[in-house]
Structures are given as structure tokens and as C-alpha cells.
Design an enzyme around this catalytic site. Structure first.
Site, short mmCIF file in Angstrom:
data_model
loop_
_atom_site.label_atom_id
_atom_site.label_comp_id
_atom_site.label_asym_id
_atom_site.label_seq_id
_atom_site.Cartn_x
_atom_site.Cartn_y
_atom_site.Cartn_z
N GLY A 198 0.85 -1.03 0.17
CA GLY A 198 0.05 -0.07 0.26
C GLY A 198 0.81 1.53 -0.11
O GLY A 198 0.24 2.36 0.14
N TYR A 213 -3.12 -4.95 -10.53
CA TYR A 213 -2.86 -5.22 -11.90
C TYR A 213 -3.64 -4.51 -12.78
O TYR A 213 -3.44 -3.77 -13.94
CB TYR A 213 -2.43 -6.55 -12.24
CG TYR A 213 -1.37 -6.93 -11.57
CD1 TYR A 213 -0.28 -6.39 -11.00
CD2 TYR A 213 -1.31 -8.47 -11.11
CE1 TYR A 213 0.74 -6.93 -10.44
CE2 TYR A 213 -0.29 -9.15 -10.44
CZ TYR A 213 0.85 -8.35 -10.13
OH TYR A 213 1.70 -8.99 -9.40
#
Length: 159
Positions: free
Chosen positions: A92, A130
Site C-alpha cells: 500500500g 494489476y
């Protein structure tokens, strides 16, 4: 910060490969040694390359290990990303995106037309990540692999 790995990074790359294998529920399959990695990354004829993502205080947060492939359809090389891993406590923080951005930069700079990798179909957080970058799954393809006894048997059958 993203930087090219050095021989001094081999122990941490090895440790993170084992962490990744454990996350993927396949630790028993991660048999590569530090010596093998050192030779593959820094030997006379490197088989692969690696980048390290570091925190602001210089601690390794993740890595990308990749090698060159070739597209017969496009007629140019590309990058195959073998492993992308960010340690759980560093996720993150933009390290994964920074690693992929660096590989994309290398592709653009060198005229490579593809950056490809595989992801386990149960790894929804990675798949979502992704997709957020614009990556598209190749759902019509199935990866096949020969290893261990099957590889040995097929290889021996040509004699």
C-alpha cells in the site's frame, strides 16, 4: 526508491523469494539457493535481473526479478516478470507500482513491446492492482509446465 540489485542484495532477495513462496502456499517448491541466485543475477552470463524497492530509510520493501523474452509476432524482445513481491508490512506504500513503473520504463527505453507476468487466479488483491494499472489478463491462454519426473522422462525419450 527503486534501484538495480547488487550482489550484496542476494540474501534479502532469497529471503523475499521464500516469503513469496510461503504466501503462494508453495514454500516446499522454492528450492533456489543464494549461490544459484548470485550466479543467475551476477554471473558471467546473467539469466535474470532484479530491482529492489527501498523504504525512505533504505530498508528493502520488495523486489522484482525478471528476464528477457521474445515475441515472434512483434519481432522484438520484452520483459517477463518472474516475481514481484512487496513485504506485507510495506504493501500500500506504492512499492509495487514503482517496481512495475521501472520495468515499463525499461521497456519503453529499449523498444520492448511487452511486459508480461503470471498471477495466481485466487490472488484477487494482486489481480485488482494489476487491472488498476491497465494490465489485461490473457484469459484465453493456459500456462503449461514440465518439471521433475515428467521433464526427465520426456528429455530421456529422445535418446
Amino acid at each position: 526508491m527503486i534501484r538495480t540489485a547488487t550482489p550484496a542484495d542476494v540474501p534479502v532477495i532469497h529471503a523475499m523469494i521464500r516469503e513469496l513462496a510461503e504466501y503462494e502456499k508453495a514454500l516446499d517448491e522454492a528450492r533456489a539457493t543464494e549461490e544459484q541466485l548470485r550466479e543467475a543475477l551476477f554471473g558471467e552470463r546473467p539469466a535474470a535481473y532484479a530491482h529492489i524497492a527501498e523504504t525512505e530509510d533504505g530498508e528493502p520493501a520488495g523486489f522484482a526479478l525478471w528476464f528477457l523474452n521474445f515475441s515472434t509476432w512483434r519481432g522484438v524482445r520484452g520483459i517477463y516478470l518472474e516475481d514481484l513481491y512487496v513485504r506485507p508490512d510495506r504493501r500500500g506504500g506504492g512499492h509495487g507500482k514503482a517496481l512495475l513503473t521501472e520495468l515499463a520504463r525499461i521497456c519503453v527505453e529499449r523498444g520492448y513491446e511487452r511486459l508480461e507476468w503470471s498471477v495466481l487466479d485466487w490472488n484477487e488483491p494482486s489481480i485488482a492492482f494489476y487491472r488498476s494499472l491497465g494490465a489485461a489478463p490473457q484469459d484465453e491462454w493456459t500456462v503449461f509446465r514440465l518439471t521433475d519426473e515428467a521433464l526427465g522422462a520426456l528429455g530421456a525419450s529422445s535418446r
